[in-house]
Design an enzyme around this catalytic site. Sequence first.
Site, PDB file in Angstrom:
ATOM      1  N   PHE A   1       0.806  -1.227   0.000  1.00  0.00           N
ATOM      2  CA  PHE A   1       0.000   0.000   0.000  1.00  0.00           C
ATOM      3  C   PHE A   1       0.836   1.273   0.000  1.00  0.00           C
ATOM      4  O   PHE A   1       0.377   2.331   0.412  1.00  0.00           O
ATOM      5  CB  PHE A   1      -0.972   0.010   1.191  1.00  0.00           C
ATOM      6  CG  PHE A   1      -1.805  -1.234   1.299  1.00  0.00           C
ATOM      7  CD1 PHE A   1      -2.720  -1.551   0.300  1.00  0.00           C
ATOM      8  CD2 PHE A   1      -1.665  -2.101   2.370  1.00  0.00           C
ATOM      9  CE1 PHE A   1      -3.478  -2.702   0.384  1.00  0.00           C
ATOM     10  CE2 PHE A   1      -2.418  -3.264   2.452  1.00  0.00           C
ATOM     11  CZ  PHE A   1      -3.326  -3.566   1.464  1.00  0.00           C
TER      12      PHE A   1
ATOM     13  N   GLN B   1      -8.727  -5.239  -7.084  1.00  0.00           N
ATOM     14  CA  GLN B   1      -8.028  -4.013  -6.698  1.00  0.00           C
ATOM     15  C   GLN B   1      -9.014  -2.914  -6.318  1.00  0.00           C
ATOM     16  O   GLN B   1      -8.849  -2.229  -5.309  1.00  0.00           O
ATOM     17  CB  GLN B   1      -7.138  -3.534  -7.849  1.00  0.00           C
ATOM     18  CG  GLN B   1      -5.846  -4.301  -7.968  1.00  0.00           C
ATOM     19  CD  GLN B   1      -5.044  -4.218  -6.688  1.00  0.00           C
ATOM     20  OE1 GLN B   1      -4.618  -3.148  -6.273  1.00  0.00           O
ATOM     21  NE2 GLN B   1      -4.873  -5.343  -6.032  1.00  0.00           N
TER      22      GLN B   1
ATOM     23  N   GLU C   1      -5.193   2.347  -6.953  1.00  0.00           N
ATOM     24  CA  GLU C   1      -5.465   3.423  -5.995  1.00  0.00           C
ATOM     25  C   GLU C   1      -6.817   4.104  -6.201  1.00  0.00           C
ATOM     26  O   GLU C   1      -7.408   4.637  -5.272  1.00  0.00           O
ATOM     27  CB  GLU C   1      -4.313   4.434  -6.046  1.00  0.00           C
ATOM     28  CG  GLU C   1      -3.047   3.778  -5.527  1.00  0.00           C
ATOM     29  CD  GLU C   1      -1.778   4.574  -5.760  1.00  0.00           C
ATOM     30  OE1 GLU C   1      -1.318   5.212  -4.807  1.00  0.00           O
ATOM     31  OE2 GLU C   1      -1.227   4.528  -6.867  1.00  0.00           O
TER      32      GLU C   1
END
Length: 697
Positions: free
Chosen positions: A235, A595, A662
């Site tokens: 992360f 994701q 993201e």
Amino acid sequence: MTVTARAMGEVIDRIDGPDKVRGVARYAFEQPLDHPAYLYPVQSTIARGRIIGIDCRSASSTPGVLMVLNQYNAPRTNIPAGQGELNILQSDRVAFRNQFVAGVIAETSEIARHAASLVRLEYQEEPHDVELHGDRDDFWVPSAASAQFPMELDKGDVDAVLTSAPVRLDRVYTTARQYHNPLEPHTTAALWSEDGLTLYVSTQGVSGIRDVVTALFGLDPGRVRVVSSNVGGAFGSKVHANPDVVLTLLAARMVPNRPVKFALTRQQMFSQAGYRPPTVQRLQIGAERDGRIMAFSHSSTSATSKLVEYAEHCTRPTATIYAAPNLRTRQLVTSLDVPTPCIMRAPGDCPGMFAIECAMDELAVECGIDPIELRIRNEPEIHPASGLPFSSRNLIGCLQEGAQRFDWEHRDPKPRARNELGWLVGTGVAASTYHALQQSGSMATIRADPDGRYTVLIAAADMGTGTWTALTQVAADALGVPVGSVDLRIGDTAYPNASSAGGSSGIASWGAVICEAAGQLRDRLGRGGSIPRQGLEVTARMPENRYASQYALHSFGAQFAEVRVNAETGEVRVPRLLGVFAAGRIVNPKTARSQLLGGMTMGLSMALHEEGVLDPRFGHVVNQDLATYHVSSNADVGDVEVHCLDEDDPYVNPMGTKGVGELGIVGTAAAIANAVYHATGVRIRDLPITLDKLVAW
Ligand code: MOS
């Protein structure tokens, strides 16, 4: 070659999945090294001051201890510019509580840990300063080096419009200190021998680790090998070398020919592995009564350590997301006696869009306009700051598709209108955006063998995202062969240099260079006919994207949340989340969905749970474990639906992909906060939305 592969866009199970499920996939700490020694750190008990004495006698004389490393006997290192946190055991200064101040090398990790508890340090303590307040007077504009976008933006006369606009909004939003907490902690195993240095490390980028290590110790890059086969999550916390890597190397230097292993404990990760710093953000909006924005001002402050200038760049998405004829952003930072923060999933954009998207919801309420309609009215034609056209922009498409799937049409805009047996029910929406980044500098080699197999070599990293699988698909597609004919080799500096898995740039960057290599290989095979008996190998450099200066490259999304707030206790549940995203071409719908779903789940966690609580008396985070630092668990997560729009973007890169690692976390917290307002009529501007903030109605 006549095989049609159609590898792009196929649902393919993770190539690395079976090995991980069977427990045979090796992580850094598990490398079977011969007769390893173990390291355990000693951490400072003050937040600021100097070490004036150290007593290692009891630790050193403990059976099984090989050595106690400290500032007096540790090898000297160079410190790469801007990376003061890697200044380990090089001086007597203490810059934050729990900083590494010594380390014990021993035959077992248990002995090392016990002996570390016997090391006594004497300090000259100085008063420390560890709290961020928006009204501090020591903020500065971060140096340009800390980001690739302007830290201050001025367009038009913002102040004049803010004072005269028919609708005016001026709000402060805050976000909490958040920790990456990957399942696999930061781990390193190092062997320093006559042949050079071999390093197994859990990282997002082996080439970057090698570069830092060679700079620190003045080594020839050819004598350093960094291997990172499997990574159990990161992360952002593993994108650069952290102090634990340096401490392991100092130890390995002292016990030549003996491997040294070091894994951070979960508690140590709260001071050594970076975190998303808390932010204080002020949003000022001036608008017409119909909701059209006339002036938009966003200022953001965050705090870094005394060692590294890291600014949580919350104002990065501000210039991208809505049309604003008058626009101002201010990014400010101060430094405190705290551990060094670092990038964490959608750094800047994630907390920044929390503030922006909550403010947009407040503006919608002020103007009496539906929040989706408000966003559509403020859609820019071109990028509001750069003036460039967007390579593709489907925010409106995402909002409309989501509205339909979420049955937004039947929503009663009135807050606190639905009470179902003591639970107040509400829904909220927020936009997502992230830049479609490509990093330069990668290289890749593809080798074709006469048996029809292709080996692709690149020092990329899979931090658990699905890179093994998706990048294999990109390679197969570029080569025009079935996925099963491609052997992808990554995670080793023995392969060609590659950029890190950061900024959601992995597939876009490594994929582009693999496409380049595949094109060259196909050209040569096309000319020469069949693959020669000894095979054929091509190494390519990453091509430059000439469109990057002609278009604004971004992904977009829309997130919808349904919340239920207990009218008596303030307990918040999120039974439903929907994310609709436009992220270019999707390489593998399964891994991409994972994701985005993971990002949204982490956004839910940010909205309701995650908060590192700092004790100002001592300067450390008190809830430094997974029992007291609450991360959303299965019981907290309801239905999460992910949908991707078809998007054809010929400008972002040869594959037409935009990163998905993201984007999913951007906007989730705002959608939930907006839903909480809709459910209760209470506007929470400070994350996390804990029930104590809701019970005082
Ligand atoms: Mo990501 S926070 O750029 O690893």
